[in-house]
Design an enzyme around this catalytic site. Structure first.
Site, PDB file in Angstrom:
ATOM      1  N   ASP B  13       0.856  -1.181   0.000  1.00 49.24           N
ATOM      2  CA  ASP B  13       0.000   0.000   0.000  1.00 49.24           C
ATOM      3  C   ASP B  13       0.892   1.231   0.000  1.00 49.24           C
ATOM      4  O   ASP B  13       2.076   1.149   0.289  1.00 49.24           O
ATOM      5  CB  ASP B  13      -0.876  -0.012   1.267  1.00 49.24           C
ATOM      6  CG  ASP B  13      -1.799   1.185   1.359  1.00 49.24           C
ATOM      7  OD1 ASP B  13      -2.343   1.597   0.324  1.00 49.24           O
ATOM      8  OD2 ASP B  13      -1.992   1.711   2.472  1.00 49.24           O
ATOM      9  N   SER B  14       0.309   2.371  -0.301  1.00 52.38           N
ATOM     10  CA  SER B  14       1.049   3.633  -0.228  1.00 52.38           C
ATOM     11  C   SER B  14       1.409   3.999   1.213  1.00 52.38           C
ATOM     12  O   SER B  14       2.298   4.800   1.444  1.00 52.38           O
ATOM     13  CB  SER B  14       0.223   4.755  -0.842  1.00 52.38           C
ATOM     14  OG  SER B  14      -1.039   4.826  -0.219  1.00 52.38           O
ATOM     15  N   CYS B  76      -3.915  -1.011  -2.125  1.00 52.14           N
ATOM     16  CA  CYS B  76      -4.178   0.419  -2.326  1.00 52.14           C
ATOM     17  C   CYS B  76      -5.023   0.614  -3.575  1.00 52.14           C
ATOM     18  O   CYS B  76      -4.634   0.195  -4.670  1.00 52.14           O
ATOM     19  CB  CYS B  76      -2.844   1.136  -2.488  1.00 52.14           C
ATOM     20  SG  CYS B  76      -2.985   2.877  -2.896  1.00 52.14           S
ATOM     21  N   GLU B 156      -6.734   9.918   9.534  1.00 50.13           N
ATOM     22  CA  GLU B 156      -5.405   9.907  10.151  1.00 50.13           C
ATOM     23  C   GLU B 156      -5.353  10.819  11.375  1.00 50.13           C
ATOM     24  O   GLU B 156      -4.601  10.572  12.314  1.00 50.13           O
ATOM     25  CB  GLU B 156      -4.340  10.277   9.118  1.00 50.13           C
ATOM     26  CG  GLU B 156      -4.258   9.172   8.069  1.00 50.13           C
ATOM     27  CD  GLU B 156      -3.068   9.254   7.157  1.00 50.13           C
ATOM     28  OE1 GLU B 156      -2.420  10.310   7.097  1.00 50.13           O
ATOM     29  OE2 GLU B 156      -2.788   8.237   6.479  1.00 50.13           O
ATOM     30  N   CYS B 188     -11.176   3.326  -0.754  1.00 55.69           N
ATOM     31  CA  CYS B 188      -9.878   3.741  -0.211  1.00 55.69           C
ATOM     32  C   CYS B 188      -9.732   3.011   1.113  1.00 55.69           C
ATOM     33  O   CYS B 188     -10.700   2.908   1.879  1.00 55.69           O
ATOM     34  CB  CYS B 188      -9.834   5.251  -0.009  1.00 55.69           C
ATOM     35  SG  CYS B 188      -8.366   5.826   0.867  1.00 55.69           S
ATOM     36  N   HIS B 190      -8.622   3.749   3.834  1.00 54.50           N
ATOM     37  CA  HIS B 190      -8.902   4.501   5.057  1.00 54.50           C
ATOM     38  C   HIS B 190     -10.391   4.514   5.415  1.00 54.50           C
ATOM     39  O   HIS B 190     -10.745   4.719   6.578  1.00 54.50           O
ATOM     40  CB  HIS B 190      -8.450   5.957   4.914  1.00 54.50           C
ATOM     41  CG  HIS B 190      -6.981   6.149   5.073  1.00 54.50           C
ATOM     42  ND1 HIS B 190      -6.062   5.547   4.248  1.00 54.50           N
ATOM     43  CD2 HIS B 190      -6.272   6.867   5.970  1.00 54.50           C
ATOM     44  CE1 HIS B 190      -4.844   5.910   4.625  1.00 54.50           C
ATOM     45  NE2 HIS B 190      -4.940   6.702   5.661  1.00 54.50           N
TER      46      HIS B 190
END
Lengths: 269, 269
Positions: B13-14, B76, B156, B188, B190
């Site tokens: 993943d990034s 990702c 985040e 995504c 997240h």
């Protein structure tokens, strides 16, 4: 061969935000050639570790030194906070200006009650660089820092006058206002774009935008080093970035306040 | 020498978001060894150009191939959307799973009215990869995509149940709800952390979390390639990242849902 005064000023940032510094330099020093580097492939730095930011910064300095710059302007608060002394070491005797030193001095010149607030990225806040810079001039100043990481993507999304941004600003400013600051340093190159909104939320606070004070400090440093360019009516502006994503030009021109002509992509690292 | 089935699955993943996929794989395939790579020094990818993402992805694949992985999981969405075919080419005959293929299939299996919404990063939305994947199975499906870049920094920042996040989600979902979608792909890594809040804002919509469906697809692919590990009661989990910033472990463990033991920092590029 280029004479000393004709050599460009090197300005650099983790991304496009440093273009606000280029804009201030263009206005204050309209005869200077400028080379800009923005590390758009690896932006943002404000959430990364000190070691990684130092490594990336050294690569940028190498690049700018190859372009024979006569002075360096660290336009990124995060870089100034974490890698400033390594950069000065590498730059030798060349003038190195940075947004934190300039912003800290401007805040001290502005405050009447000696209570200064700072909003910045996580890494800048954790570095404690603003408090160190302010306290080295006046140890009695109250310095309150607040990490405001969400303001960076909010500016990049263009939500400059959005209810979400207003609520976020309100939340971040709350503890600073409770402490009675009269001066607020916009400790990230993205934040000056939120000046109107921040002023509405904190009408009695004076905002310090370090792009303008850094340009002033650059003018002084060049003059005292005998490096001011006084004979260059058509200055050369070069913009180098490590990535050119979609909407790059739009966002970049929003920061620069004018069109960007010479943009080139280069790989670092 | 390691037998074929004992070789690890490579997940990448990034940044840290892909740890949600590792978590799903640990639950679905508890005998598998896993090597994870997160490009935390250069995160986020979702605002970068396709060319840059391809370059970074090829460096990650080189790293994972050196670790003798038997399969690759592209955790990702942005990488899957932009570099998926290059990665498959480089991987040869090895199974390559990705969150977009798995998420698109799950959305098709879920929708009753054939109207699917996708929220994702700018780059994923611009790639049109979800619409392509869905339309290759069913050309009559209505697919509405919405870039939701602010949700990444909001997660985040840990503002999972904050009024600012709620207003942001409401703004992003508005056009999708107007179009009458009954299924929403969280495009995504997240976004699954915002499931409770998104469900409150869109109570009649079924959410598709591709981490779980990707783990399912991985199990099938390994079985059909004869690569399932069925004799490994104490699997080995290794986490490699390109930067370990402050709070890395905290954020990482929020995504992984358990403690991270073997974390190592490596430089790429």
């Amino acid at each position: 061969m280029t004479t000393n005064t004709q050599r460009p000023i090197g300005v650099f940032d983790s991304g496009v935000g440093g273009l606000t510094n280029v804009r201030a330099l263009m206005e204050r020093l309209p005869m200077e050639n400028i080379v800009y580097f923005g590390d758009t492939a690896r932006v943002p730095y404000g959430t990364k570790s000190r070691a990684t930011i130092e490594t990336f910064s050294m690569q940028i300095i190498d690049f700018l030194l190859e372009h024979d710059v006569k002075a360096l302007v660290i336009a990124c608060n995060t870089i100034a906070a974490t890698a400033g002394s390594k950069i000065r070491q590498k730059a030798g005797g060349m003038p190195v200006l940075d947004v934190i030193s300039a912003g800290a001095q401007a805040a001290l010149d502005t405050t009447a009650n000696n209570k200064i607030g700072i909003i910045a990225t996580n890494t800048t806040v954790n570095s404690n660089a603003y408090a160190r810079a302010i306290h080295s001039s006046n140890a009695d100043t109250l310095v309150r820092t607040q990490a405001a990481p969400l303001l960076v993507p909010l500016v990049e999304e263009g939500w400059l006058d959005h209810e979400v941004t207003r609520l976020t600003v309100r939340e971040y400013l709350k503890p600073l206002l409770v402490d009675g600051i009269d001066t607020l340093v916009l400790g990230c190159t993205h934040f000056p774009l939120l000046k109107p909104l921040i002023s509405q939320e904190a009408p009695d606070i004076t905002l310090v935008d370090s792009a303008i004070t850094t340009a002033e400090a650059t003018a002084k440093a060049l003059a005292s080093a005998g490096l001011l360019n006084t004979d260059n009516p058509s200055p050369d502006y070069r913009f180098y970035v490590s990535d050119i994503p979609l909407r790059f030009r739009t966002i970049g021109e929003r920061f620069l306040g004018r069109s960007m002509e010479q943009i080139e992509m280069v790989a670092l690292g």
